[in-house]
Design an enzyme around this catalytic site. Structure first.
Site, short mmCIF file in Angstrom:
data_model
loop_
_atom_site.label_atom_id
_atom_site.label_comp_id
_atom_site.label_asym_id
_atom_site.label_seq_id
_atom_site.Cartn_x
_atom_site.Cartn_y
_atom_site.Cartn_z
N PHE A 28 0.81 -1.23 0.00
CA PHE A 28 0.00 0.00 0.00
C PHE A 28 0.84 1.26 0.00
O PHE A 28 0.34 2.34 -0.33
CB PHE A 28 -0.93 0.00 1.24
CG PHE A 28 -0.22 0.43 2.51
CD1 PHE A 28 -0.06 1.78 2.81
CD2 PHE A 28 0.31 -0.51 3.40
CE1 PHE A 28 0.62 2.18 3.96
CE2 PHE A 28 0.99 -0.11 4.54
CZ PHE A 28 1.14 1.24 4.82
N LYS B 162 -1.34 -7.56 -9.17
CA LYS B 162 -2.28 -7.60 -8.04
C LYS B 162 -1.91 -6.44 -7.12
O LYS B 162 -1.02 -6.56 -6.29
CB LYS B 162 -2.13 -8.95 -7.32
CG LYS B 162 -3.35 -9.45 -6.59
CD LYS B 162 -3.86 -8.54 -5.50
CE LYS B 162 -3.02 -8.54 -4.25
NZ LYS B 162 -3.47 -7.52 -3.26
N GLU C 118 -4.97 -3.89 -2.02
CA GLU C 118 -6.42 -3.67 -1.96
C GLU C 118 -6.75 -2.43 -1.13
O GLU C 118 -7.89 -1.96 -1.12
CB GLU C 118 -7.13 -4.92 -1.41
CG GLU C 118 -6.87 -5.23 0.06
CD GLU C 118 -5.53 -5.94 0.31
OE1 GLU C 118 -4.60 -5.81 -0.51
OE2 GLU C 118 -5.42 -6.61 1.37
N CYS D 110 9.51 1.81 3.30
CA CYS D 110 10.41 0.70 3.65
C CYS D 110 11.82 1.21 3.87
O CYS D 110 12.64 0.53 4.48
CB CYS D 110 10.40 -0.36 2.55
SG CYS D 110 11.14 0.24 1.04
N GLU E 121 9.55 -3.89 12.99
CA GLU E 121 9.33 -2.74 12.10
C GLU E 121 8.04 -2.07 12.56
O GLU E 121 6.98 -2.71 12.58
CB GLU E 121 9.19 -3.23 10.66
CG GLU E 121 8.98 -2.10 9.66
CD GLU E 121 8.74 -2.60 8.23
OE1 GLU E 121 8.03 -3.60 8.05
OE2 GLU E 121 9.26 -1.97 7.31
P1 NAD Z 1 1.62 -6.63 3.08
O1 NAD Z 1 2.65 -7.68 3.11
O2 NAD Z 1 0.55 -6.63 4.10
O3 NAD Z 1 0.87 -6.63 1.65
C1 NAD Z 1 1.59 -6.71 0.45
C2 NAD Z 1 0.74 -7.42 -0.59
O4 NAD Z 1 0.50 -8.76 -0.16
C3 NAD Z 1 -0.62 -6.77 -0.81
O5 NAD Z 1 -0.91 -6.78 -2.19
C4 NAD Z 1 -1.57 -7.67 -0.03
O6 NAD Z 1 -2.86 -7.74 -0.59
C5 NAD Z 1 -0.91 -9.03 -0.12
N1 NAD Z 1 -1.18 -9.86 1.07
C6 NAD Z 1 -1.50 -9.45 2.33
N2 NAD Z 1 -1.62 -10.50 3.16
C7 NAD Z 1 -1.39 -11.61 2.42
C8 NAD Z 1 -1.36 -13.01 2.72
N3 NAD Z 1 -1.59 -13.46 3.94
N4 NAD Z 1 -1.05 -13.85 1.72
C9 NAD Z 1 -0.79 -13.41 0.48
N5 NAD Z 1 -0.81 -12.09 0.14
C10 NAD Z 1 -1.11 -11.20 1.09
O7 NAD Z 1 2.42 -5.23 3.08
P2 NAD Z 1 1.83 -3.76 3.19
O8 NAD Z 1 1.33 -3.54 4.57
O9 NAD Z 1 0.93 -3.47 2.05
O10 NAD Z 1 3.17 -2.90 2.96
C11 NAD Z 1 4.03 -2.53 4.01
C12 NAD Z 1 5.22 -3.45 4.09
O11 NAD Z 1 5.90 -3.48 2.84
C13 NAD Z 1 6.26 -2.98 5.09
O12 NAD Z 1 6.76 -4.10 5.78
C14 NAD Z 1 7.35 -2.37 4.21
O13 NAD Z 1 8.65 -2.37 4.79
C15 NAD Z 1 7.29 -3.27 3.03
N6 NAD Z 1 7.85 -2.63 1.86
C16 NAD Z 1 9.08 -3.05 1.44
C17 NAD Z 1 9.68 -2.44 0.36
C18 NAD Z 1 11.03 -2.87 -0.12
O14 NAD Z 1 11.40 -2.51 -1.23
N7 NAD Z 1 11.79 -3.63 0.66
C19 NAD Z 1 9.02 -1.39 -0.31
C20 NAD Z 1 7.76 -1.01 0.15
C21 NAD Z 1 7.18 -1.64 1.24
#
Ligand code: NAD
Length: 502
Positions: A154, A178, A181, A286, A387
């Site tokens: 997100f 994908k 959401e 991140c 984090e």
């Molecule tokens: P998230 O892991 O909750 O969601 C990421 C994606 O995975 C979304 O599209 C979501 O719909 C999907 N998802 C969520 N739960 C799932 C499950 N149980 N099984 C399969 N898919 C699932 O992450 P977020 O909260 O959207 O983003 C924040 C996180 O992303 C932070 O930890 C941040 O550090 C990390 N991030 C990392 C980078 C990087 O380049 N290292 C960049 C941006 C964000």
């Protein structure tokens, strides 16, 4: 407006924006006000299957499309993004919360990748060695893989989708995206512009959803590669599942980014950089600086850092005076507030408490936490070990640069780090000895520009190759090595039963 009146976000399947037939929808919400903006479907298994089938079919012709023709689509696409950057930023701010200026930055950092994708002609060139044996030449082809999938978080709903599909498609692959959401609206606007730029039907497809949709993408035999950006928990699941299904997988995940401050650093610039990198985007980056390690006499700078942070203005992202917008959801705010309470319980000193910032009107409903600073933070405290992903800066102390480097190297994460100093010798030692994939020297958020790749490391990443840049060309292509001999006469050296080329 009732839920039924809200705009419904479509899927993109085979070049058509279509309404999902699902019964499961969730609201897209403005995090500053709780105003409902749209509804997003959790796509059905049949819809995911249809998106993958469209991508598989489109691959047959797209893989043979000349490289110049592919590149020109991205030349047009970058102009369309540039022309629409203000409205893209406004949509992003409404659904994600970050300030308009930062939302423009989010779009711009993705736009840079699109510009780079327009140079695919140079990036996808193979290698050639002439006459490696008598009359034998060896050369490589970088061939597209097939259908690739991207799963995005997100926090950068413009930049991160743009890390993925432009480079995958420029390489000759087709794609199923994908989006998060929680804020899919700006992503969908970028997808509309991609079609306007000339991406043919079926080459780019979009499905929405959560875990079941992601699992279907990880399992499907027709998907050859998966790019994921998000939390460490989900990224690890995605990596393990998609790898077991035989795919290439790259997962960029969570972080705990430390900045070391040496006492010879330029004080005001350093404190400005720390405050911007810790509290910008409400700490939901991140690469946010989440731990400042003050070394030696720089420990005395804490009160000035607290004053800088206190001076930041908390509010809606669409107000020109706002520095720090809301967190993405009520759940995210509750989690950050609970972690702040935990930090106090575990003995850290709450030098600045940003909970319950004074806001009026509709903003009282928003998911706001103001800049928060803990000092005396140590490994073993929950606020250090996890984090937080909110506007909370942990301040730790070290007697020397070596002690600070040891602290960072003992932390499992390896996304980003920075050193503030005016000493070239200290900077050189730091860049050499620090075990983190992205290093800033007087640069708090060292996200590389697209002629390089994003190179997080250790627990912040699974898979070998990073997103965008040259590394992603290797990720999205299969290197095929051709060894060729063309006989120019009928002479024969007889049967060769050895491994040698002669
Ligand atoms: P998230 O892991 O909750 O969601 C990421 C994606 O995975 C979304 O599209 C979501 O719909 C999907 N998802 C969520 N739960 C799932 C499950 N149980 N099984 C399969 N898919 C699932 O992450 P977020 O909260 O959207 O983003 C924040 C996180 O992303 C932070 O930890 C941040 O550090 C990390 N991030 C990392 C980078 C990087 O380049 N290292 C960049 C941006 C964000």
């Amino acid at each position: 407006m009732t839920r039924d009146d809200l705009p419904r976000i479509p899927l993109l399947i085979n070049g058509e924006f279509v309404q999902s037939r699902t019964t499961e929808w969730r609201d897209v919400i403005n995090p500053a006000t709780q105003q409902r903006l749209a509804r997003v479907p959790m796509a059905t298994p049949e819809e995911v299957e249809a998106a993958i089938a469209a991508a598989r079919e489109a691959f047959k012709t797209w893989r043979k499309t000349p490289i110049g023709q592919r590149a020109r689509i991205f030349l047009k696409y970058q102009q369309l993004i540039r022309d629409n950057i203000k409205s893209l930023a406004a949509t992003l701010t409404a659904e994600q919360g970050k300030t308009l200026a930062d939302a423009e930055g989010d779009v711009f950092r993705g736009l840079e990748v699109v510009e780079h994708a327009a140079g695919i002609g140079l990036l996808q060139m193979g290698e050639r060695a002439h006459n490696v044996a008598g009359g034998v030449d060896t050369y490589t082809l970088l061939q597209p893989l097939g259908v690739c999938a991207g799963i995005t978080p997100f926090n950068f709903p413009a930049m991160i989708p743009l890390w993925m599909f432009p480079m995958a498609i420029a390489c000759g692959n087709t794609f199923v995206l994908k989006p998060s959401e929680q804020d899919p609206m700006v992503t969908m606007r970028l997808v509309e512009l991609a079609l306007e730029a000339g991406i043919p039907k079926g080459v780019l497809n979009v499905v929405h959803g959560g875990e079941p949709v992601v699992n279907a993408l990880c399992d499907h035999a027709d998907i050859k590669a998966v790019s994921f950006v998000g939390s460490t928990r989900v990224g690890t699941l995605v990596h393990d599942r998609a790898t077991r299904a035989g795919k290439r997988v790259q997962c960029m995940m969570g972080a705990k980014n430390h900045a070391i401050v040496l006492p010879d650093a330029h004080k005001d610039q350093t404190l400005n950089a720390l405050a911007g990198a810790a509290f910008g985007a409400a700490g939901q980056r991140c690469m946010a600086v989440s731990v400042a390690v003050l070394v030696g006499a720089a420990r005395d700078w804490l009160p000035d850092l607290v004053e800088k942070a206190r001076g930041l203005s908390v509010g809606a992202g669409d107000s020109a005076t706002t520095d720090v917008g809301p967190l993405i959801s009520c759940a995210a705010r509750d989690r950050v507030e609970a972690l702040i309470a935990r930090g106090v319980e575990e003995g850290a000193t709450l030098a600045l408490d940003g909970r319950l910032p004074p806001l009026s009107g509709q903003l009282k409903e928003g998911n706001f936490v103001g800049p928060t600073i803990f000092s005396g933070v140590k490994p073993g405290m929950t606020i250090y070990d996890q984090e937080i992903f909110g506007p909370v800066l942990c301040v730790a102390e070290a007697a020397t640069l070596d002690e600070a480097i040891a602290l960072i190297n003992a932390n499992p994460n390896g996304n980003g780090t920075a050193l503030f100093t005016q000493s070239g010798a200290a900077a050189r030692r730091f860049e050499d000895e620090i075990d983190v994939g992205q290093v800033g020297i007087n640069v708090p958020i060292p996200v590389p520009v697209p002629m390089f790749s994003f190179t997080g490391s250790r627990a912040s990443k699974l898979g070998d190759l990073g997103p965008y840049g040259r590394q992603v060309v290797l990720f999205y292509t299969q290197t095929k090595t051709v060894t060729a001999r063309w006989f120019d006469d009928a002479s024969t050296g007889g049967v060769n039963t050895t491994i040698s080329l002669k």
